[in-house]
Motif scaffolding. Structure first.
Motif, mmCIF file in Angstrom:
data_model
loop_
_atom_site.group_PDB
_atom_site.id
_atom_site.type_symbol
_atom_site.label_atom_id
_atom_site.label_comp_id
_atom_site.label_asym_id
_atom_site.label_seq_id
_atom_site.Cartn_x
_atom_site.Cartn_y
_atom_site.Cartn_z
ATOM 1 N N LYS A 57 12.854 66.459 83.482
ATOM 2 C CA LYS A 57 13.684 65.335 83.077
ATOM 3 C C LYS A 57 13.103 64.550 81.895
ATOM 4 C CE LYS A 57 15.684 64.596 87.628
ATOM 5 N NZ LYS A 57 15.955 63.634 88.691
ATOM 6 N N THR A 58 11.985 64.998 81.358
ATOM 7 C CA THR A 58 11.359 64.304 80.239
ATOM 8 C C THR A 58 11.769 64.949 78.927
ATOM 9 O OG1 THR A 58 9.453 63.716 81.608
ATOM 10 C CG2 THR A 58 9.161 63.585 79.225
ATOM 11 N N VAL A 59 12.397 64.152 78.082
ATOM 12 C CA VAL A 59 12.862 64.615 76.772
ATOM 13 C C VAL A 59 11.953 64.026 75.697
ATOM 14 C CG1 VAL A 59 14.802 64.633 75.157
ATOM 15 C CG2 VAL A 59 15.237 64.657 77.620
ATOM 16 N N ARG A 60 11.492 64.884 74.806
ATOM 17 C CA ARG A 60 10.712 64.439 73.663
ATOM 18 C C ARG A 60 11.657 64.300 72.472
ATOM 19 N NH1 ARG A 60 8.264 68.007 76.467
ATOM 20 N NH2 ARG A 60 8.686 69.796 75.146
ATOM 21 N N LEU A 61 11.609 63.128 71.846
ATOM 22 C CA LEU A 61 12.489 62.823 70.718
ATOM 23 C C LEU A 61 11.685 62.521 69.468
ATOM 24 C CD1 LEU A 61 14.886 60.172 72.322
ATOM 25 C CD2 LEU A 61 15.483 62.521 71.757
ATOM 26 N N GLY A 62 12.271 62.812 68.341
ATOM 27 C CA GLY A 62 11.772 62.306 67.077
ATOM 28 C C GLY A 62 12.735 61.224 66.625
ATOM 29 N N LEU A 63 12.258 59.999 66.526
ATOM 30 C CA LEU A 63 13.083 58.905 66.015
ATOM 31 C C LEU A 63 12.847 58.839 64.520
ATOM 32 C CD1 LEU A 63 12.436 56.173 68.725
ATOM 33 C CD2 LEU A 63 14.319 57.809 68.601
ATOM 34 N N GLN A 64 13.867 59.198 63.763
ATOM 35 C CA GLN A 64 13.735 59.265 62.311
ATOM 36 C C GLN A 64 14.360 58.022 61.691
ATOM 37 O OE1 GLN A 64 15.400 63.083 61.347
ATOM 38 N NE2 GLN A 64 14.027 64.105 62.771
ATOM 39 N N TRP A 65 13.577 57.350 60.890
ATOM 40 C CA TRP A 65 13.956 56.095 60.273
ATOM 41 C C TRP A 65 14.006 56.257 58.755
ATOM 42 C CZ3 TRP A 65 14.270 51.749 63.596
ATOM 43 C CH2 TRP A 65 13.804 51.955 64.892
ATOM 44 N N THR A 66 14.754 55.399 58.123
ATOM 45 C CA THR A 66 14.748 55.294 56.673
ATOM 46 C C THR A 66 14.262 53.891 56.318
ATOM 47 O OG1 THR A 66 16.593 56.821 56.425
ATOM 48 C CG2 THR A 66 16.152 55.360 54.582
ATOM 49 N N CYS A 67 13.342 53.828 55.376
ATOM 50 C CA CYS A 67 12.861 52.557 54.843
ATOM 51 C C CYS A 67 13.354 52.482 53.405
ATOM 52 C CB CYS A 67 11.334 52.502 54.894
ATOM 53 S SG CYS A 67 10.652 50.966 54.234
ATOM 54 N N SER A 68 14.220 51.523 53.125
ATOM 55 C CA SER A 68 14.812 51.395 51.796
ATOM 56 C C SER A 68 14.549 50.008 51.230
ATOM 57 C CB SER A 68 16.327 51.610 51.848
ATOM 58 O OG SER A 68 16.639 52.895 52.319
ATOM 59 N N VAL A 69 14.246 49.988 49.942
ATOM 60 C CA VAL A 69 14.170 48.732 49.214
ATOM 61 C C VAL A 69 15.383 48.693 48.298
ATOM 62 C CG1 VAL A 69 12.880 47.368 47.541
ATOM 63 C CG2 VAL A 69 11.662 48.569 49.356
ATOM 64 N N PHE A 70 16.171 47.641 48.448
ATOM 65 C CA PHE A 70 17.361 47.441 47.632
ATOM 66 C C PHE A 70 17.058 46.367 46.596
ATOM 67 C CE2 PHE A 70 18.783 48.973 51.733
ATOM 68 C CZ PHE A 70 19.715 49.944 51.390
ATOM 69 N N VAL A 71 17.416 46.660 45.342
ATOM 70 C CA VAL A 71 17.166 45.718 44.255
ATOM 71 C C VAL A 71 18.482 45.434 43.546
ATOM 72 C CG1 VAL A 71 15.864 45.287 42.138
ATOM 73 C CG2 VAL A 71 14.859 46.725 43.937
ATOM 74 N N LEU A 123 15.696 52.494 46.660
ATOM 75 C CA LEU A 123 14.518 53.356 46.686
ATOM 76 C C LEU A 123 14.138 53.541 48.142
ATOM 77 C CD1 LEU A 123 12.562 51.364 43.961
ATOM 78 C CD2 LEU A 123 13.812 53.508 43.600
ATOM 79 N N SER A 124 13.903 54.788 48.568
ATOM 80 C CA SER A 124 13.714 55.031 50.009
ATOM 81 C C SER A 124 12.662 56.084 50.299
ATOM 82 C CB SER A 124 15.018 55.523 50.638
ATOM 83 O OG SER A 124 16.046 54.602 50.509
ATOM 84 N N PHE A 125 12.123 55.979 51.504
ATOM 85 C CA PHE A 125 11.370 57.068 52.118
ATOM 86 C C PHE A 125 11.739 57.072 53.592
ATOM 87 C CE2 PHE A 125 8.508 53.473 52.735
ATOM 88 C CZ PHE A 125 7.995 53.667 54.007
ATOM 89 N N GLY A 126 11.467 58.166 54.256
ATOM 90 C CA GLY A 126 11.744 58.265 55.684
ATOM 91 C C GLY A 126 10.450 58.331 56.471
ATOM 92 N N PHE A 127 10.556 58.107 57.760
ATOM 93 C CA PHE A 127 9.405 58.280 58.641
ATOM 94 C C PHE A 127 9.893 58.610 60.043
ATOM 95 C CE2 PHE A 127 10.355 53.758 58.556
ATOM 96 C CZ PHE A 127 10.184 53.303 59.847
ATOM 97 N N ASN A 128 9.035 59.258 60.784
ATOM 98 C CA ASN A 128 9.354 59.717 62.129
ATOM 99 C C ASN A 128 8.338 59.163 63.120
ATOM 100 O OD1 ASN A 128 10.808 61.729 63.942
ATOM 101 N ND2 ASN A 128 8.699 62.390 64.199
ATOM 102 N N LEU A 129 8.832 58.708 64.245
ATOM 103 C CA LEU A 129 7.967 58.306 65.353
ATOM 104 C C LEU A 129 8.436 59.011 66.618
ATOM 105 C CD1 LEU A 129 7.628 54.513 64.616
ATOM 106 C CD2 LEU A 129 5.726 56.109 64.908
ATOM 107 N N PRO A 130 7.518 59.647 67.342
ATOM 108 C CA PRO A 130 7.913 60.326 68.567
ATOM 109 C C PRO A 130 8.212 59.331 69.688
ATOM 110 C CG PRO A 130 5.546 60.547 68.212
ATOM 111 C CD PRO A 130 6.102 59.834 67.021
ATOM 112 N N ALA A 131 9.078 59.747 70.580
ATOM 113 C CA ALA A 131 9.436 58.932 71.748
ATOM 114 C C ALA A 131 9.713 59.867 72.914
ATOM 115 C CB ALA A 131 10.655 58.075 71.449
ATOM 116 N N HIS A 132 9.696 59.309 74.101
ATOM 117 C CA HIS A 132 10.005 60.075 75.310
ATOM 118 C C HIS A 132 11.057 59.344 76.111
ATOM 119 C CE1 HIS A 132 6.025 61.647 74.244
ATOM 120 N NE2 HIS A 132 6.466 62.761 74.797
ATOM 121 N N VAL A 133 11.968 60.111 76.684
ATOM 122 C CA VAL A 133 12.995 59.578 77.575
ATOM 123 C C VAL A 133 12.873 60.343 78.883
ATOM 124 C CG1 VAL A 133 15.463 59.311 77.968
ATOM 125 C CG2 VAL A 133 14.535 59.021 75.670
#
Length: 136
Positions: A57-71, A123-133
């Protein structure tokens, strides 16, 4: 899970960004039609949740985020444009390899494409953080 993690990410970025920087999260809106909006704004946004494994019942997830700077290019001063670059590189430095909890290491990824609509530069980059459900 997501809101708490986003709060931790924003707290980490607040600690390293120049004082007075505008930092927003997934549910925050940026309205550049409002004259009171800061001409430089950083936003992190949850872009995707990708399951990459399951044991029982344990799911491993990758939470993918975008970090953007808007000008807002026409309104931003030269100093604010320089700060936009500083904010973006500082955010990447702060997140690369960061562990919000032991064993949950942040990895830098591709972000949204750089875009410019004649007024707003992103201007953007992405990043991933693991999570568990864990299911019930």
């Amino acid at each position: 899970m997501i809101i708490d993690l986003e709060t931790a990410i924003l707290a980490r970025l607040t600690a390293i960004c120049p004082v007075g920087s505008v930092l927003l999260g997934t549910y925050d809106l940026i309205d550049f039609t409002d004259d009171n909006t800061a001409p430089v704004t950083l936003q992190i946004r949850l872009a995707r949740m990708s399951p990459y494994g399951q044991t029982g019942k344990t799911v491993r997830l990758g939470l993918q985020w975008t970090c953007s700077v808007f000008v807002d290019v026409p309104l931003a001063t030269n100093q604010q444009k320089t700060e936009a670059d500083t904010i973006l590189s500082s955010a990447m430095t702060a997140l690369a390899g960061w562990e919000p909890t032991p064993g949950r290491e942040c990895q830098i990824l591709d972000g949204d494409e750089t875009s410019f609509d004649g007024r707003i530069l992103r201007l953007s980059f992405g990043f991933n953080l693991p999570a568990h459900v864990v299911g019930i």
